[in-house]
Scaffold this active site. Structure first.
Site, PDB file in Angstrom:
ATOM      1  N   TRP A 101       0.894  -1.153   0.000  1.00 58.96           N
ATOM      2  CA  TRP A 101       0.000   0.000   0.000  1.00 58.96           C
ATOM      3  C   TRP A 101       0.930   1.199   0.000  1.00 58.96           C
ATOM      4  O   TRP A 101       1.493   1.584   1.006  1.00 58.96           O
ATOM      5  CB  TRP A 101      -0.891   0.006   1.244  1.00 58.96           C
ATOM      6  CG  TRP A 101      -1.805   1.181   1.275  1.00 58.96           C
ATOM      7  CD1 TRP A 101      -1.627   2.356   1.940  1.00 58.96           C
ATOM      8  CD2 TRP A 101      -3.047   1.324   0.580  1.00 58.96           C
ATOM      9  NE1 TRP A 101      -2.678   3.201   1.706  1.00 58.96           N
ATOM     10  CE2 TRP A 101      -3.556   2.604   0.878  1.00 58.96           C
ATOM     11  CE3 TRP A 101      -3.786   0.490  -0.250  1.00 58.96           C
ATOM     12  CZ2 TRP A 101      -4.756   3.065   0.361  1.00 58.96           C
ATOM     13  CZ3 TRP A 101      -4.979   0.939  -0.767  1.00 58.96           C
ATOM     14  CH2 TRP A 101      -5.443   2.217  -0.465  1.00 58.96           C
ATOM     15  N   GLY A 120       5.532   0.189   6.728  1.00 59.68           N
ATOM     16  CA  GLY A 120       5.665   1.355   7.609  1.00 59.68           C
ATOM     17  C   GLY A 120       6.219   2.546   6.853  1.00 59.68           C
ATOM     18  O   GLY A 120       6.232   2.564   5.618  1.00 59.68           O
TER      19      GLY A 120
END
Ligand code: AGP
Length: 615
Positions: free
Chosen positions: A75, A102
């Site tokens: 993502w 992250g």
């Protein structure tokens, strides 16, 4: 929010990792990749698109041999979705391979330093910077992979869950966690690592969930050793026997993605201002805005174009921009704006807001605005989406994938971004005092905690939902900053419970809607501390005198409205300008519980699509 998977053990890694990635696709699905190692050559394959695309590429391009492997479904946050930015990433020597979920906030400065030392970079990602930092330390300090990872992580700022292995060490994977989830599945002579247990639940129910600032060196045939990244202290692992089934884990133990996404708001709001809001230093850094500040400060006006919930976020922004940055704002339904032959000049800034970045009407409004010379700025949640590519510049909300059709965390992260932009412009234009500026920056920094507190009223809100689930209509009222929140509350109830609901500026009631009020009409009133509080109190009296049932959103400790209302939903105290970020929470929960009680398909309500790509 990406999905990571790793395996080391006695089986072929490929099928475990590819199926694991499919199970983690709800975490991110814009690109995927895998690296397999049989002790000879590392086989790495990665591609833009979904895991099925990766499977096709793997079949054509690499051997799937090897009992060590890592995989990633992405993502995007840094670097648009494409084959190069997809994970895994090699270090310059090709010895180290890494996957990461992250955001590394200080990757820019580390990258500069590494380039000065002769490193080159293929991708735009923060992750490729991390693996090369690990390589540089491993080489310079002459340490093992585990130590190099530890030293490197003590230099980075941000959030991560990583898995990395070294070509020279085919019996080892090193993993570490801060802020992003990481589970280790403990099998017989085999280990699994993943963002959650879905990739390994059918192989083992024994799992270790790493805590923040912990890392582990996982070696074939050896017990897992977990250490604190900061001080290398050994940690006694907490081994759990998993009870949850697959579907439950994907939803993080929640019954629906919508509820999970409502509860994710504290962390995704934090992710949205991670590396952008430095409250103590009084700094707001927004990459997409820095080079275009003058467009905003010299703009005749800002025109916000959007649809649905994104349009409501735009309405909140109108109040913030005009109040603090003193820039005139118009908020337009994109579907009307595109056909209305609007007057637009090159002195106008158009802000287009879209979670999906694919909404057809918003896209058309953007094209029209560009044709007429306006500067168009996008606020999107999907990196690399059409709207993010069509706009001149923009800022991403970091809400992660929003699966539930009813938008929740995208709304609050959109408001978070718009608030940061407005505060930054107000500071530059000098339309806000230094003390007010610092106050609101510090308050913005407390929002995740305040949202968490608002979520703690969930059980109480469920009781209220039980009482009103059979109502035929609802009215939602708000004033000022909370008028758009009333509209959003009504939309949430409509779209998932199918109960007719309308939102209104509270003072508008007297001009017609008050005729609807009787003892069967529940009226949700946002009555938190604000400059309009007394006015809202008198609006409540008007409704009470017509026997309307009042469900009031109040500031904790409120006494006046509590005495008047039939039911109250409490939120923590917060400056009015930031209050939409907390007042929307009880309204999300109220609509959710009513829809569940009415046995609606909460995540995929009838007649709706998550992204409206047709007009
Ligand atoms: C909101 O819950 C709905 N899913 C819908 O109104 C949505 O906000 C609208 O379609 C706009 O979508 P976008 O933000 O992806 O452009």
């Amino acid at each position: 929010m990406c999905g990571i998977v790793g395996y080391i053990g006695k089986r072929e890694a490929y099928p475990i990792i590819i199926n694991g990635l499919k199970r983690l696709e709800y975490r991110g699905y814009d690109s995927a990749g895998i690296a397999l190692y049989d002790g000879n050559e590392i086989q790495l394959c990665k591609t833009k698109g979904k895991v099925v695309n990766l499977e096709e590429r793997v079949a054509q391009e690499i051997s799937t041999k090897g009992s060590l492997g890592i995989g990633h479904t992405r993502w995007a946050t840094h670097g648009v979705p494409n084959d190069v930015n997809a994970h895994p990433h090699y270090s310059n020597s090709g010895d180290l391979v890494i996957i990461h979920n992250g955001i590394i906030e200080n990757y820019g400065s580390i990258k500069k330093e590494l380039i000065n030392r002769g490193y080159t970079f293929k991708s735009d990602t923060d992750t490729e910077v991390l693996v090369n930092l690990i390589e540089e330390i491993k080489k310079n300090e002459n340490v093992k992979l585990g130590k190099a990872v530890q030293l490197a992580l003590n230099q980075v700022v941000g959030a991560y869950a990583i898995a990395v292995f070294d070509k020279n060490k085919p019996d080892e994977i090193v993993v570490a966690k801060l802020g992003s989830p990481l589970a280790i599945g403990v099998g017989e002579d085999e280990f699994f690592v993943a963002s959650d247990a879905t990739p390994f639940i059918e192989f083992t129910k024994t799992a270790i969930y790493l805590e923040d600032e912990e890392m582990a060196v996982i070696r074939r045939g050896r017990d897992v050793k977990i250490r604190k990244i900061k001080n290398d202290k050994l940690v006694h692992p907490y081994v759990q026997e998993l009870q949850l089934n697959l579907e439950q884990i994907e939803k993080g133990g929640y019954d629906h993605f919508m509820l999970k996404e409502i509860y994710e708001q504290p962390s995704v709001i934090k992710d949205t201002y991670r590396g952008r809001l430095l409250a103590d230093e009084g700094i707001i850094k927004l990459g997409g805005l820095e080079d275009h500040i003058s467009k905003f400060t010299n703009a005749n006006r800002i025109i916000i174009v959007a649809c649905g919930t994104s349009w409501h976020a735009g309405l909140v922004a109108e109040y913030i921009f005009e109040d603090w940055a003193r820039i005139p704002v118009e908020v337009e339904y994109a579907s009307e704006f595109r056909y209305r032959n609007p007057v637009i000049t090159e002195k106008d800034v158009v802000i287009a807001i879209s979670q999906s970045g694919e909404t057809a009407d918003t896209l058309a409004a953007i094209k029209l605005a560009k044709e007429r010379g306006a500067f168009v700025y996008g606020i999107c949640n999907v990196v690399g989406s059409t709207i993010s590519r069509e706009t001149h510049s923009g800022t991403y909300t970091h809400a992660g994938p929003e699966i539930g059709v009813a938008s929740t965390k995208a709304f609050t992260t959109q408001i978070t971004v718009l608030t940061m932009i407005a505060l930054k412009l107000a500071k530059i234009k000098g339309t806000i005092s230094q003390s007010d500026y610092m106050l609101h920056l510090r308050e913005l920094d407390t929002i995740p905690t305040k949202v968490q507190e608002a979520l703690e009223s969930d059980a109480k809100i469920k009781e209220i939902a039980e009482i009103f689930k059979d109502a035929a209509n609802f009215l939602y009222l708000g004033r000022g900053y909370n008028f758009p929140v009333a509209l959003e509350g009504a939309l949430k109830l409509k779209e998932i419970s199918y109960i007719h609901a309308e939102g209104y500026p509270a003072a508008e009631m007297k001009h017609g809607p008050i005729a609807l009020i009787d003892e069967h009409m529940p009226v949700v009133v946002i009555a938190v501390n604000s400059n309009h509080y007394d006015k809202v109190v008198s609006n409540i009296q008007e409704i009470k005198s017509r026997k309307g049932k009042i469900i009031a959103v109040v500031t904790e400790g409120d006494t006046t409205v509590r005495e008047m209302a039939d039911y109250v939903m409490e939120v923590p105290n917060i400056p009015e300008m930031l209050s939409p970020l907390v007042t929307t929470i009880p309204l999300q929960l109220l609509s959710y519980h009513i829809a569940v009680m009415l046995e609606r398909n909460v995540d995929q309500p009838r007649n709706l699509a998550k992204s409206v790509t047709v007009e």
